[in-house]
Write a protein that holds these residues in place. Structure first.
Motif, mmCIF file in Angstrom:
data_model
loop_
_atom_site.group_PDB
_atom_site.id
_atom_site.type_symbol
_atom_site.label_atom_id
_atom_site.label_comp_id
_atom_site.label_asym_id
_atom_site.label_seq_id
_atom_site.Cartn_x
_atom_site.Cartn_y
_atom_site.Cartn_z
ATOM 1 N N LEU A 15 0.738 -1.216 -0.158
ATOM 2 C CA LEU A 15 -0.270 0.022 0.249
ATOM 3 C C LEU A 15 0.820 1.186 -0.140
ATOM 4 O O LEU A 15 0.279 2.297 -0.836
ATOM 5 C CB LEU A 15 -0.944 -0.322 1.256
ATOM 6 N N ASP A 16 1.684 0.954 0.776
ATOM 7 C CA ASP A 16 2.775 2.569 0.846
ATOM 8 C C ASP A 16 3.394 3.085 -0.042
ATOM 9 O O ASP A 16 4.522 3.602 -0.055
ATOM 10 C CB ASP A 16 3.660 2.276 2.197
ATOM 11 N N GLY A 87 5.421 8.025 3.870
ATOM 12 C CA GLY A 87 4.316 8.915 4.617
ATOM 13 C C GLY A 87 4.581 8.060 5.766
ATOM 14 O O GLY A 87 5.361 7.802 6.672
ATOM 15 N N GLY A 90 0.847 2.881 8.971
ATOM 16 C CA GLY A 90 0.546 1.735 8.193
ATOM 17 C C GLY A 90 0.648 0.163 7.777
ATOM 18 O O GLY A 90 0.253 -0.762 7.158
ATOM 19 N N ASN A 91 1.502 0.264 9.476
ATOM 20 C CA ASN A 91 1.326 -1.797 10.141
ATOM 21 C C ASN A 91 0.572 -1.769 10.536
ATOM 22 O O ASN A 91 -0.287 -1.523 11.458
ATOM 23 C CB ASN A 91 3.505 -1.830 10.640
ATOM 24 N N GLY A 192 3.673 -4.309 6.597
ATOM 25 C CA GLY A 192 2.485 -4.012 6.130
ATOM 26 C C GLY A 192 0.964 -4.212 5.076
ATOM 27 O O GLY A 192 1.338 -4.938 4.860
ATOM 28 N N GLU A 193 0.604 -2.987 4.767
ATOM 29 C CA GLU A 193 -1.344 -3.650 3.705
ATOM 30 C C GLU A 193 -0.277 -4.077 2.393
ATOM 31 O O GLU A 193 0.314 -3.569 2.183
ATOM 32 C CB GLU A 193 -1.993 -2.395 4.222
ATOM 33 N N GLU A 220 7.459 4.610 7.923
ATOM 34 C CA GLU A 220 7.267 4.225 7.358
ATOM 35 C C GLU A 220 8.565 3.608 6.294
ATOM 36 O O GLU A 220 9.501 3.360 6.004
ATOM 37 C CB GLU A 220 6.174 3.189 7.185
ATOM 38 N N ALA A 280 -7.177 -0.313 4.712
ATOM 39 C CA ALA A 280 -6.422 1.049 5.195
ATOM 40 C C ALA A 280 -5.945 2.511 5.070
ATOM 41 O O ALA A 280 -5.800 3.215 5.847
ATOM 42 C CB ALA A 280 -4.884 0.207 5.056
ATOM 43 N N LEU A 281 -6.701 2.265 3.932
ATOM 44 C CA LEU A 281 -6.786 3.623 3.172
ATOM 45 C C LEU A 281 -7.865 4.026 3.565
ATOM 46 O O LEU A 281 -7.777 5.633 3.597
ATOM 47 C CB LEU A 281 -7.478 3.921 1.508
ATOM 48 N N PHE A 299 -2.713 4.950 8.448
ATOM 49 C CA PHE A 299 -1.384 5.496 7.235
ATOM 50 C C PHE A 299 -1.728 7.177 6.290
ATOM 51 O O PHE A 299 -3.067 7.403 6.367
ATOM 52 C CB PHE A 299 -1.993 4.712 6.504
ATOM 53 N N PRO A 301 -0.454 9.759 3.701
ATOM 54 C CA PRO A 301 0.472 10.115 3.061
ATOM 55 C C PRO A 301 1.283 11.268 2.863
ATOM 56 O O PRO A 301 2.231 11.664 2.679
ATOM 57 C CB PRO A 301 0.003 9.452 1.661
#
Length: 408
Positions: A15-16, A87, A90-91, A192-193, A220, A280-281, A299, A301
């Motif tokens: 994702l990141d 960002g 996220g984990n 992470g995602e 991250e 996650a978003l 998360f 960004p």
């Protein structure tokens, strides 16, 4: 387009990687005159080595990895800098259904609280240690020099679990985490995602806690850049940073979440179902029991200076390298870690955009208990809340005493 403006960036399907992907897909890079090519990789070791040998000029990398490289801890030592983060957060930590059932018996709740969940895990670990029939718990992280490794060990230690004796920690690439958990090879992982959401939606695991609760507003992934290439192509790097900043702002706009999930779900990027990416978003994570839980700042960004390369982040990661025996502490090693992160390059590149630029290069991690306006140039800037779940503070100006105070 001239070859000097061609940049190949390595990334892992996570994702990141979103900021790099969006810079390419929505032409933010092209608008800055950058011909950006993205190369999808399967492991952090591959990213590290291909950046070192020049296949990539820049890459989506684990935040501590360039520090480890500059300290001589990686197989191919090539100077690497971090002019930008990609960002915050996220984990998460996901455990097997069997382990979660044992933790529930010890008082764990499905609320992602790291303190309560950690106490329950400690009780399970203690029972395992007294048993002759049950093996030691085995957990996976994605790389020895990763935020996952350090935050996971920090969490365990703060909950009274010795990560070097009470449990086993192994290295597994992110795309293999779910299969390793489902097969019983490991009892849990920090990753992470979308690999936490994937386990929860598939009924293969339960999310125990999240990075956004263990260390709030924590870094991250970052942009790792060949130091030699950056020196020779500073204008090109600056243009890339502007493109990535604009992409990060787009990614952080809530109205774009559906489109972002659709783009990332494409086979050439994360290549996983859109339904794995949206939670996650949106900050609404499935816990593995059929329910979802809201997670603030899971998360981030762009907001909260999410792309700023804080030297205090670099030094905290360095402190954990020392803590877990990866390197000896010295003034020279601390200097190398500090100088790996380059907020000077970030400011010089992004000043024309008028975005919020912190006036400081470092901050006390854990000092902000609420959202707080701070000094900035350009637009106004709000940081926090930040900090560690156990109330710990990290003052980069007191690095020596912080390192001395840490327990293994």
């Amino acid at each position: 387009m001239g070859g000097a403006n061609q940049i190949t960036a390595g990334f892992l399907p996570l994702l990141d990687s979103a900021v790099l992907v969006v810079a390419k897909e929505l032409n933010f890079a092209a608008a800055e005159g950058i011909d950006l090519a993205l190369a999808r990789e399967t492991s952090w070791a591959n990213i590290r080595d291909r950046l070192a040998v020049g296949h990539f000029q820049v890459a989506h990398v684990l935040a501590p990895m360039p520090i480890a490289c500059n300290l001589g801890l990686t197989p191919l030592v090539v100077p690497t800098i971090v002019p930008m983060a990609l960002g915050l957060g996220g984990n998460a930590v996901t455990v097997s259904n069997a382990l979660w059932a044992d933790m529930v018996d010890k008082g764990a709740r499905a609320d992602f609280d790291p303190a309560a969940t950690g106490r329950a895990l400690k009780a399970v670990v203690t029972d395992r240690g007294a048993s002759t029939s049950k093996p030691m718990l085995r957990f996976a992280v994605v790389h020895p020099y990763s935020g996952h490794n350090y935050e996971f060990r920090y969490w365990l230690a703060a909950c009274g679990i010795d990560s070097s004796r009470d449990v086993e920690i192994v290295i597994v690439p992110p795309p293999l985490m779910l299969d390793a958990l489902a097969s019983g090879t490991i009892d849990g992982y920090c990753v992470g995602e979308p690999w936490n959401t994937a386990a929860a939606l598939a009924g293969k695991g339960h999310i125990a806690t999240v990075k956004a609760a263990i260390w709030r507003s924590s870094p991250e992934k970052v942009l790792g850049v060949s130091a030699r290439w950056a020196e020779d192509n500073l204008d090109v790097l600056s243009a890339l940073l502007r493109a990535l900043c604009k992409a990060a702002e787009w990614c952080g706009n809530a109205r774009n979440r559906g489109d972002l999930a659709r783009i990332l779900a494409e086979k050439s990027y994360v290549g996983r179902p859109r339904e794995w990416l949206l939670p996650a978003l949106e900050g609404e994570l499935p816990d593995g029991s059929g329910d979802t839980k809201a997670v603030a700042d899971f998360f981030v960004p762009f907001a909260k200076a999410a792309t700023f390369p804080w030297k205090s982040h670099a030094l905290w990661f360095y402190s954990q390298m020392v803590r877990w025996g990866q390197i000896q502490h010295s003034a020279e090693h601390a200097r190398i870690a500090r100088e790996t992160y380059r907020p000077d390059l970030y400011r010089a590149a992004l000043k024309p955009l008028g975005i919020a630029l912190p006036v400081a290069n470092a901050k006390v991690e854990g000092a902000l208990t609420a959202a707080t306006p701070v000094g900035s140039s350009g637009a106004s800037l709000v940081l926090g809340p930040d900090g560690f779940f156990d109330g710990g503070l990290f003052d980069p100006d007191k690095l020596d005493s912080y390192i001395a105070s840490q327990k293994l």
